[in-house]
Scaffold this motif. Sequence first.
Motif, PDB file in Angstrom:
ATOM      1  N   THR A 322       0.834  -1.209   0.000  1.00  7.36           N
ATOM      2  CA  THR A 322       0.000   0.000   0.000  1.00  7.36           C
ATOM      3  C   THR A 322       0.869   1.260   0.000  1.00  7.36           C
ATOM      4  OG1 THR A 322      -0.192  -0.125   2.421  1.00  7.36           O
ATOM      5  CG2 THR A 322      -1.967  -1.079   1.127  1.00  7.36           C
ATOM      6  N   THR A 323       1.986   1.224   0.731  1.00  4.62           N
ATOM      7  CA  THR A 323       2.887   2.382   0.755  1.00  4.62           C
ATOM      8  C   THR A 323       3.476   2.637  -0.627  1.00  4.62           C
ATOM      9  OG1 THR A 323       3.444   2.040   3.088  1.00  4.62           O
ATOM     10  CG2 THR A 323       4.982   3.348   1.777  1.00  4.62           C
ATOM     11  N   LEU A 324       3.924   1.575  -1.300  1.00  6.56           N
ATOM     12  CA  LEU A 324       4.477   1.729  -2.650  1.00  6.56           C
ATOM     13  C   LEU A 324       3.414   2.210  -3.630  1.00  6.56           C
ATOM     14  CD1 LEU A 324       6.783  -1.423  -2.904  1.00  6.56           C
ATOM     15  CD2 LEU A 324       7.492   0.967  -2.694  1.00  6.56           C
ATOM     16  N   SER A 325       2.178   1.730  -3.470  1.00  9.77           N
ATOM     17  CA  SER A 325       1.092   2.169  -4.356  1.00  9.77           C
ATOM     18  C   SER A 325       0.855   3.669  -4.216  1.00  9.77           C
ATOM     19  CB  SER A 325      -0.203   1.415  -4.023  1.00  9.77           C
ATOM     20  OG  SER A 325      -0.054   0.031  -4.237  1.00  9.77           O
ATOM     21  N   TRP A 326       0.778   4.150  -2.976  1.00  8.21           N
ATOM     22  CA  TRP A 326       0.571   5.577  -2.748  1.00  8.21           C
ATOM     23  C   TRP A 326       1.781   6.389  -3.217  1.00  8.21           C
ATOM     24  CZ3 TRP A 326      -3.610   8.144  -2.379  1.00  8.21           C
ATOM     25  CH2 TRP A 326      -4.748   7.620  -1.757  1.00  8.21           C
ATOM     26  N   ALA A 327       2.989   5.860  -2.985  1.00 11.85           N
ATOM     27  CA  ALA A 327       4.204   6.578  -3.399  1.00 11.85           C
ATOM     28  C   ALA A 327       4.221   6.772  -4.912  1.00 11.85           C
ATOM     29  CB  ALA A 327       5.450   5.832  -2.936  1.00 11.85           C
ATOM     30  N   ILE A 328       3.887   5.721  -5.646  1.00  9.87           N
ATOM     31  CA  ILE A 328       3.860   5.815  -7.112  1.00  9.87           C
ATOM     32  C   ILE A 328       2.822   6.837  -7.563  1.00  9.87           C
ATOM     33  CG2 ILE A 328       3.255   4.545  -9.218  1.00  9.87           C
ATOM     34  CD1 ILE A 328       4.543   2.068  -7.848  1.00  9.87           C
ATOM     35  N   TYR A 329       1.663   6.800  -6.915  1.00  7.04           N
ATOM     36  CA  TYR A 329       0.602   7.760  -7.259  1.00  7.04           C
ATOM     37  C   TYR A 329       1.058   9.196  -7.003  1.00  7.04           C
ATOM     38  CZ  TYR A 329      -3.782  10.356  -7.023  1.00  7.04           C
ATOM     39  OH  TYR A 329      -4.767  11.285  -7.206  1.00  7.04           O
ATOM     40  N   MET A 330       1.686   9.421  -5.844  1.00  7.30           N
ATOM     41  CA  MET A 330       2.127  10.775  -5.504  1.00  7.30           C
ATOM     42  C   MET A 330       3.249  11.252  -6.436  1.00  7.30           C
ATOM     43  SD  MET A 330      -0.029  11.405  -3.241  1.00  7.30           S
ATOM     44  CE  MET A 330       0.437  13.027  -2.616  1.00  7.30           C
ATOM     45  N   ILE A 331       4.142  10.361  -6.801  1.00  9.14           N
ATOM     46  CA  ILE A 331       5.223  10.725  -7.725  1.00  9.14           C
ATOM     47  C   ILE A 331       4.648  11.110  -9.089  1.00  9.14           C
ATOM     48  CG2 ILE A 331       7.205   9.833  -9.014  1.00  9.14           C
ATOM     49  CD1 ILE A 331       7.766   8.043  -6.496  1.00  9.14           C
ATOM     50  N   MET A 332       3.685  10.303  -9.567  1.00 11.70           N
ATOM     51  CA  MET A 332       3.104  10.567 -10.890  1.00 11.70           C
ATOM     52  C   MET A 332       2.262  11.845 -10.905  1.00 11.70           C
ATOM     53  SD  MET A 332       2.059   6.740 -12.177  1.00 11.70           S
ATOM     54  CE  MET A 332       1.564   7.335 -13.794  1.00 11.70           C
ATOM     55  N   SER A 333       1.717  12.230  -9.756  1.00 16.17           N
ATOM     56  CA  SER A 333       0.874  13.428  -9.717  1.00 16.17           C
ATOM     57  C   SER A 333       1.655  14.669  -9.299  1.00 16.17           C
ATOM     58  CB  SER A 333      -0.315  13.209  -8.769  1.00 16.17           C
ATOM     59  OG  SER A 333       0.126  12.845  -7.475  1.00 16.17           O
ATOM     60  N   HIS A 334       2.976  14.523  -9.074  1.00 15.77           N
ATOM     61  CA  HIS A 334       3.836  15.671  -8.751  1.00 15.77           C
ATOM     62  C   HIS A 334       5.081  15.581  -9.639  1.00 15.77           C
ATOM     63  CE1 HIS A 334       1.273  15.325  -5.192  1.00 15.77           C
ATOM     64  NE2 HIS A 334       1.532  16.601  -4.950  1.00 15.77           N
ATOM     65  N   SER A 335       5.013  16.199 -10.806  1.00 13.03           N
ATOM     66  CA  SER A 335       6.063  16.050 -11.813  1.00 13.03           C
ATOM     67  C   SER A 335       7.438  16.519 -11.313  1.00 13.03           C
ATOM     68  CB  SER A 335       5.688  16.812 -13.089  1.00 13.03           C
ATOM     69  OG  SER A 335       5.476  18.192 -12.804  1.00 13.03           O
ATOM     70  N   HIS A 336       7.484  17.572 -10.492  1.00  9.78           N
ATOM     71  CA  HIS A 336       8.776  18.054  -9.999  1.00  9.78           C
ATOM     72  C   HIS A 336       9.436  17.026  -9.083  1.00  9.78           C
ATOM     73  CE1 HIS A 336       6.139  19.073  -6.629  1.00  9.78           C
ATOM     74  NE2 HIS A 336       7.213  19.185  -5.875  1.00  9.78           N
TER      75      HIS A 336
END
Length: 488
Positions: A322-336
């Motif tokens: 679940t942590t990796l899933s959220w991390a990937i989502y946050m990375i993809m939604s924050h381009s910088h």
Amino acid sequence: MEHQESNVLLGLSSQDEYSKGFFMLVCMVLSWIIVHRWSQRNKKGPKTWPLVGAAIEQLMNYDRMHDWLVKYLSESNSVVVPMPFTTYTYIADPANVEHVLKTNFANYPKGVVYHSYMEVLLGDGIFNADGELWRKQRKTASFEFASKNLRDFSTVVFRDYSLKLHAILSQAFEGQQVDMQELLMRMTLDSICKVGFGVEIGTLAPNLPDNHFAKAFDTANIIVTLRFIDPLWRIKRYLNVGSEALLDKSIKIIDDFTYSVIRRRKAEIKEAGQNSENNKMKHDLLSRFIELGEDPESKLTDKSLRDVVLNFVIAGRDTTATTLSWAIYMIMSHSHVAEKLYSELKTLEEDRAREEKVSLLQYDTEDLESFNQRVTQFAGLLNYDSLGRLYYLHAVITETLRLYPAVPQDPKGILEDDVLPDGTKVKAGGMVTYVPYSMGRMEYNWGPDAASFKPERWLKDGFFQNASPFKFTAFQVSLPSDLLTVYP
């Protein structure tokens, strides 16, 4: 005739008296409810009803429970939620959390209620134990997870399964949709079972097969969690119907698999001990605990081994996925964030290639074969020590856990009446729950940008800086700190 009329009048009189009595009772109940609700007009936290407490509001907000608590905890450091049979006190102030987890730790065990709910799955493992049993398991686990052999073994395992995941994800480059969380659940279950049991269960095979143990594991996890809100679970268990009947079947599948692995591993260790030519030491957790069990004073039975290993499978599987899933989502939604992370990983790859004196393979993103070869080379350059250089990645994962903790709430029992540092009174027999999900969103903890995803808050002069464990509580679930060196 007169006699009949008198009977009718008497009956009407009785009915009239009954109606008056019923009307008076209704008025009294309504008055009671009105007075009860009026007395709460200035009260912070959820409003209660006579007898049922705040159960109605809590059930109405069950699907958004975490955000429901954020609302109340943003208005007050502590929220008291009376329920029909107990009272929950939710806390988000670091001073209160430190009091529960450290200062007066002995007064706040997991408790009999929590243990009874989870025992069927967790047994007496570290996440369902209190007192001396918990301390003993924690000490042993801390020692084992600090060992270089287990650390090196787990690093290889996680790297291998990450490459298996990459092979499946590479198909998405051709436009195929994938369910990231489901794939990550498979990857973490396979890798944790390899580290925990030393066995391959193969859920991350290219065809993504079903697995009876994995299905039973998921089902049991869901049903024991639902026990916390299902007042009828004991009746269903007694009658062996509904969800409890399904739980019973699932636990049988889990136990059959686990005990068969324990028996097989014991036989392998015994055979290896008798054959000096094949005395290769295994580094999975089960093998290590079996060897510890050879000490008569350890009192480790097959049931103890089952509990120990399953607890760590539970600890490392869902939480990591679940942590990796959220991390990937946050990375993809924050381009910088994605750009900074790419730059850090690219620099590490180049540094490791120079250290190993190898040339990085050329690749073309349009050529899947050359790209896969470069990914495999990159994975081979990674080792446990090199991961410590990835300060920004560490900050990204930590910031993800701050906002989306793997364990959003952690309840504790109360042995004796107590007063929390903010003045909140708690009664023996109730429950105190600290709420990492809410804590990460409180401006009184993190400032006005508390709700923003900002990995930079964890960096100082480019280096990672941690926060107080009573402010950032993602790992305050009775986990030995050494687990962080093993689980990704």
